[in-house]
Design a protein around this motif. Sequence first.
Motif, PDB file in Angstrom:
ATOM      1  N   ILE A   1       0.834  -1.213   0.000  1.00 35.22           N
ATOM      2  CA  ILE A   1       0.000   0.000   0.000  1.00 35.22           C
ATOM      3  C   ILE A   1       0.867   1.262   0.000  1.00 35.22           C
ATOM      4  O   ILE A   1       0.582   2.233  -0.720  1.00 35.22           O
ATOM      5  CB  ILE A   1      -0.954  -0.023   1.212  1.00 35.22           C
ATOM      6  N   VAL A   2       1.943   1.259   0.776  1.00 37.70           N
ATOM      7  CA  VAL A   2       2.838   2.415   0.827  1.00 37.70           C
ATOM      8  C   VAL A   2       3.539   2.613  -0.516  1.00 37.70           C
ATOM      9  O   VAL A   2       3.744   3.759  -0.955  1.00 37.70           O
ATOM     10  CB  VAL A   2       3.858   2.260   1.977  1.00 37.70           C
ATOM     11  N   ILE A   3       3.909   1.518  -1.183  1.00 39.66           N
ATOM     12  CA  ILE A   3       4.535   1.627  -2.511  1.00 39.66           C
ATOM     13  C   ILE A   3       3.597   2.344  -3.474  1.00 39.66           C
ATOM     14  O   ILE A   3       4.014   3.246  -4.222  1.00 39.66           O
ATOM     15  CB  ILE A   3       4.914   0.218  -3.046  1.00 39.66           C
ATOM     16  N   VAL A   4       2.323   1.957  -3.476  1.00 47.16           N
ATOM     17  CA  VAL A   4       1.339   2.589  -4.363  1.00 47.16           C
ATOM     18  C   VAL A   4       1.116   4.049  -3.966  1.00 47.16           C
ATOM     19  O   VAL A   4       0.979   4.930  -4.836  1.00 47.16           O
ATOM     20  CB  VAL A   4       0.004   1.805  -4.337  1.00 47.16           C
ATOM     21  N   PHE A   5       1.107   4.326  -2.668  1.00 48.10           N
ATOM     22  CA  PHE A   5       0.941   5.689  -2.182  1.00 48.10           C
ATOM     23  C   PHE A   5       2.101   6.572  -2.648  1.00 48.10           C
ATOM     24  O   PHE A   5       1.896   7.700  -3.126  1.00 48.10           O
ATOM     25  CB  PHE A   5       0.855   5.678  -0.656  1.00 48.10           C
ATOM     26  N   CYS A   6       3.320   6.078  -2.515  1.00 52.13           N
ATOM     27  CA  CYS A   6       4.498   6.836  -2.963  1.00 52.13           C
ATOM     28  C   CYS A   6       4.466   7.044  -4.473  1.00 52.13           C
ATOM     29  O   CYS A   6       4.857   8.113  -4.975  1.00 52.13           O
ATOM     30  CB  CYS A   6       5.777   6.112  -2.562  1.00 52.13           C
ATOM     31  N   LEU A   7       3.992   6.027  -5.193  1.00 52.75           N
ATOM     32  CA  LEU A   7       3.888   6.152  -6.647  1.00 52.75           C
ATOM     33  C   LEU A   7       2.892   7.251  -7.007  1.00 52.75           C
ATOM     34  O   LEU A   7       3.113   8.016  -7.962  1.00 52.75           O
ATOM     35  CB  LEU A   7       3.458   4.812  -7.261  1.00 52.75           C
ATOM     36  N   PHE A   8       1.809   7.325  -6.256  1.00 46.74           N
ATOM     37  CA  PHE A   8       0.813   8.381  -6.472  1.00 46.74           C
ATOM     38  C   PHE A   8       1.451   9.765  -6.313  1.00 46.74           C
ATOM     39  O   PHE A   8       1.254  10.665  -7.153  1.00 46.74           O
ATOM     40  CB  PHE A   8      -0.349   8.179  -5.498  1.00 46.74           C
ATOM     41  N   ILE A   9       2.233   9.965  -5.253  1.00 42.67           N
ATOM     42  CA  ILE A   9       2.898  11.256  -5.026  1.00 42.67           C
ATOM     43  C   ILE A   9       3.870  11.555  -6.163  1.00 42.67           C
ATOM     44  O   ILE A   9       3.894  12.670  -6.711  1.00 42.67           O
ATOM     45  CB  ILE A   9       3.628  11.265  -3.670  1.00 42.67           C
ATOM     46  N   ASN A  10       4.649  10.569  -6.539  1.00 43.60           N
ATOM     47  CA  ASN A  10       5.637  10.755  -7.613  1.00 43.60           C
ATOM     48  C   ASN A  10       4.970  11.089  -8.938  1.00 43.60           C
ATOM     49  O   ASN A  10       5.447  11.959  -9.686  1.00 43.60           O
ATOM     50  CB  ASN A  10       6.499   9.503  -7.758  1.00 43.60           C
ATOM     51  N   LEU A  11       3.884  10.389  -9.242  1.00 42.54           N
ATOM     52  CA  LEU A  11       3.180  10.669 -10.503  1.00 42.54           C
ATOM     53  C   LEU A  11       2.533  12.048 -10.484  1.00 42.54           C
ATOM     54  O   LEU A  11       2.462  12.726 -11.530  1.00 42.54           O
ATOM     55  CB  LEU A  11       2.126   9.586 -10.771  1.00 42.54           C
ATOM     56  N   THR A  12       2.060  12.468  -9.334  1.00 42.91           N
ATOM     57  CA  THR A  12       1.479  13.814  -9.227  1.00 42.91           C
ATOM     58  C   THR A  12       2.536  14.874  -9.523  1.00 42.91           C
ATOM     59  O   THR A  12       2.296  15.823 -10.289  1.00 42.91           O
ATOM     60  CB  THR A  12       0.900  14.023  -7.815  1.00 42.91           C
ATOM     61  N   ILE A  13       3.714  14.709  -8.896  1.00 44.43           N
ATOM     62  CA  ILE A  13       4.817  15.651  -9.144  1.00 44.43           C
ATOM     63  C   ILE A  13       5.246  15.594 -10.602  1.00 44.43           C
ATOM     64  O   ILE A  13       5.502  16.619 -11.249  1.00 44.43           O
ATOM     65  CB  ILE A  13       6.008  15.329  -8.217  1.00 44.43           C
ATOM     66  N   LEU A  14       5.289  14.374 -11.142  1.00 43.80           N
ATOM     67  CA  LEU A  14       5.779  14.163 -12.506  1.00 43.80           C
ATOM     68  C   LEU A  14       4.833  14.750 -13.553  1.00 43.80           C
ATOM     69  O   LEU A  14       5.274  15.378 -14.527  1.00 43.80           O
ATOM     70  CB  LEU A  14       5.961  12.664 -12.750  1.00 43.80           C
ATOM     71  N   LEU A  15       3.516  14.554 -13.356  1.00 44.20           N
ATOM     72  CA  LEU A  15       2.547  14.929 -14.388  1.00 44.20           C
ATOM     73  C   LEU A  15       2.042  16.360 -14.268  1.00 44.20           C
ATOM     74  O   LEU A  15       1.446  16.877 -15.224  1.00 44.20           O
ATOM     75  CB  LEU A  15       1.347  13.963 -14.343  1.00 44.20           C
ATOM     76  N   LYS A  16       2.271  16.963 -13.119  1.00 46.80           N
ATOM     77  CA  LYS A  16       1.840  18.347 -12.992  1.00 46.80           C
ATOM     78  C   LYS A  16       2.575  19.200 -14.034  1.00 46.80           C
ATOM     79  O   LYS A  16       3.788  19.157 -14.168  1.00 46.80           O
ATOM     80  CB  LYS A  16       2.137  18.858 -11.576  1.00 46.80           C
ATOM     81  N   ASP A  17       1.841  19.947 -14.778  1.00 46.85           N
ATOM     82  CA  ASP A  17       2.368  20.779 -15.877  1.00 46.85           C
ATOM     83  C   ASP A  17       2.824  19.951 -17.080  1.00 46.85           C
ATOM     84  O   ASP A  17       3.453  20.497 -17.998  1.00 46.85           O
ATOM     85  CB  ASP A  17       3.551  21.661 -15.420  1.00 46.85           C
ATOM     86  N   LYS A  18       2.511  18.617 -17.077  1.00 44.30           N
ATOM     87  CA  LYS A  18       2.900  17.771 -18.217  1.00 44.30           C
ATOM     88  C   LYS A  18       1.698  17.031 -18.812  1.00 44.30           C
ATOM     89  O   LYS A  18       1.859  16.013 -19.486  1.00 44.30           O
ATOM     90  CB  LYS A  18       3.967  16.761 -17.781  1.00 44.30           C
ATOM     91  N   LEU A  19       0.510  17.552 -18.552  1.00 46.10           N
ATOM     92  CA  LEU A  19      -0.691  16.887 -19.070  1.00 46.10           C
ATOM     93  C   LEU A  19      -0.834  17.065 -20.577  1.00 46.10           C
ATOM     94  O   LEU A  19      -1.659  16.395 -21.202  1.00 46.10           O
ATOM     95  CB  LEU A  19      -1.925  17.431 -18.357  1.00 46.10           C
ATOM     96  N   ASP A  20      -0.018  17.948 -21.154  1.00 44.74           N
ATOM     97  CA  ASP A  20      -0.037  18.096 -22.606  1.00 44.74           C
ATOM     98  C   ASP A  20       0.530  16.863 -23.308  1.00 44.74           C
ATOM     99  O   ASP A  20       0.397  16.707 -24.522  1.00 44.74           O
ATOM    100  CB  ASP A  20       0.755  19.343 -23.010  1.00 44.74           C
TER     101      ASP A  20
END
Length: 898
Positions: free
Chosen positions: A113-132
């Motif tokens: 569960i923590v692995i998925v939670f960390c992945l969620f945070i990382n993807l949020t940081i990664l995709l912010k401003d990259k939704l194009d």
Amino acid sequence: MNAIDKILNETKRKQSISSFTVLTVIISLLAIDFFPYFKSLEIINPQFLYLSLINMLLGFYFYFNSDITSITSLSILKKSFLFKLYLAFVFLCGISLFAAKNTSLVYTKFTEIVIVFCLFINLTILLKDKLDLLYKITIIVGISAFLQAWLQLCNFIIIPRHASIIDLLHTMKGNTGNINILAASLTIKVPFLLLGITYYDGYKKWFLLVALFSVSAVIFLTGARTPLINLFLIYTVYIIYLLKGSLSKSNFIRIIYLIIPVLIAVLFVNSIFEKSKDKERYASLENRVSQINTDDASSKARLTFWGNAIKMSEKNPIFGIGLGNYQVESIPYERTTSNDSTVSLHAHNDFLEILAETGIINGLIYLSIFIYLLIINLKKIIKPNSTDKQLIAILTLMLLIAYGIDSFFNFPMYRPTMAIFFSLILALSLANTEIDQIVPSNKISLKITVSIIIIVSLLTSYSAFIIYKASNLEYLIALDDINMNTKGVLSGDEVVNKMSAYPNTLSSSESFYEYAGIYYVREKNYEKALNCFSKASKINGYAGRIEFYKQVISKHKGNIDSAYIYSKQAFYLRPRNYDIFNNAIKFAISKRDTLEIIKQNKLFSEYRPMPQTWNIAARGLQYSGYNYRNLLKFIDEGLRKFPKDSLLTIQKNELLITSYLIGGHNFENKSDLNNALHSYEKALKIDPRNVYVSQNIGFNYLKQGQNKKAINAFLEALKSPGLNGGKTEFFLGICYLKENDKANALKYFNLAKEKNYSAAKQLMSKIQNTDAEEAAFKKRKNDLLIADLITEGQKFEEQKKMDEALESYQKALKIDPKSIYAAQNIGFYYLKVGQSKKAINYLLNALKYPGLNGGKTEYFLAICYLQENDNSNACKYLHISKSKSYRDAEALIANKCN
């Protein structure tokens, strides 16, 4: 454009993660669908380890590239109610450790569960401003989906020679570990394909159409029903979205493009199903759709699991039973609903499983995450700030539908191939969010956050590696198949030494100590085995297998009473397990414990009625000396439940026949032969081919002096196998003897003798002695009579009464056709009356047998040949006569043969 937007756009240009990095991360996440197992039993274990390592690498990337990391992502996370809900969910999952019986399982599932939670945070940081990059991501997902589907589909497009289609269908699972998960992992990629098809033109569009056909075909081929529901809902939502935007011709054409690949897939799949000739899951796609109801076995099983999860939550409403503990603690709830060693492992509903494992509050929080996701994305669809944000919201909504429906019917939370999309749903929802004000960039805050991610990812990576090692041990145990084999590559000591800190159970919920104990049992190291079983029973003592192996140990040690107790304990733990029932009831039978036999059969039949169990119990009761009337009632009760069961019918007939035979014997003991015969005839009506019944009828007729009827009964008995002692043949011979049919009597006496029937041997010996005496007496009598007749004939010859003489000689020959003297005298007679040819015949017959040694017969035979002008034969017999010293032969030789 307002001032805030201008500032944001300017900031984005200055601070931005490269598109290459974003796409590389997406590709690396999708790569898990093509992972090998790395000698682990479950693919999820190396997959989670891999995701944890990606989290760690992303953390390092963000830390050392803080200048280009989005300045708004942390603010969004801090302000997001969704993030707070998810964080609370993770926190309460961890708190459940204090309520768990098996903390090992909490560590395991909490790591995931923590692995998925960390992945969620990382993807949020990664995709912010990259939704194009969304449409490029759709191509990447399309390629992944196409490859994943094609690896399965190629087996059906070019079917291997001698391959069974039904076997190919059953072995479909890809790299997901399960056919239903394969279907779910493909279904959740469909929204990307729909988006790409409506956006792109040219070869990209055609490629995505082919990918959609391939994905749809594989989903249909799996026969999984949840993905069918998801496909319908995803298509409905997207078509409504397209039509709401405009009822233009171009939109209708787009919809047709989306539908055609699915229709082609339906036709293709139905052709495959038709070839499989299956009548159940793979009968046809229409049939599978019609099975989406609550009446089939799978749906009923889910309802049972859901009910059990609710019961567990009622007993542990605050903190639950502990994260991950459902797979063990659910087993007692399933003892009366699951057959054999089958356990659910999951509630097949993530919401209810979380409710049972972590408490009502956390269950509601987890459900609230989905509701909140639904609301915020629906808002963006209904009242969009921009077309792009609306499009991302519709994509997120479709992903949420796919994941949410699957969560309702299955367990995608613990499947990395699905969990990455849950993280993506959350990340897209946050990255697609507007913020009210700009928070100044704070590199220290960002570095602290990513440092925490790095540290947590290091910990989860180490933890995931420990879990992977446990899965590797499970893989090695599976190779040994120690449940069936008497020896494996591993030893008990090696299993103990290879055990990880956690989890302490296999993926099938049995304890590793339980398997170590089984290895020790195979090695006959019973002390170590019992020690392991003692530890295993504290981890999972619900399956009955530990008691079963304790029974095996006790039996080997000669402690039969202890073994009997353990066999009963195993059965009452799992009263629907046929093998355990079979073992327990055999012990009860060996102990002649009729009450226990009835009790076990009643309990097993209450939950899992089977005709063979009634048959085993009935035979056990009969062996144990159970009352005849009660036994018959017991069998009748079984026949009422299973009226068409042949084994129970046979057993009842055998019981009735035995009763009639015993009754007949009792009548015979009272010399009441008629009532005895009547009893036997009743038995014969039940089974006309029963050899024992026919035999007893034969004995009865023999006693009554009705030999012919006895013969028929005995012959009928001998038509079928079973009577091997020779007794029937002996008394059949007696019957024939009484009917003066000595030939048949001797035939059956000999058959009885061959079967070593002692009375037959004695009787045959007497008959042979009697026959020899009778034959000798008869021969003496005939010899005297023949001598008198020959003397009488010779007297007639002296009186010149030649006809009377011949008559006397012929009477003598009739008495004994082998009489050399009768034949000799007839020959002399014919010589005297001038019938040389007849004389020759009779004289030759006389010489066939020994006894005429004086040479006289040969001499007169030679005379006959001379009269027939046959000097050659005449001289031959004259020489024989001379060799026997007949005095007249020499003179005639000198005259006729020189």
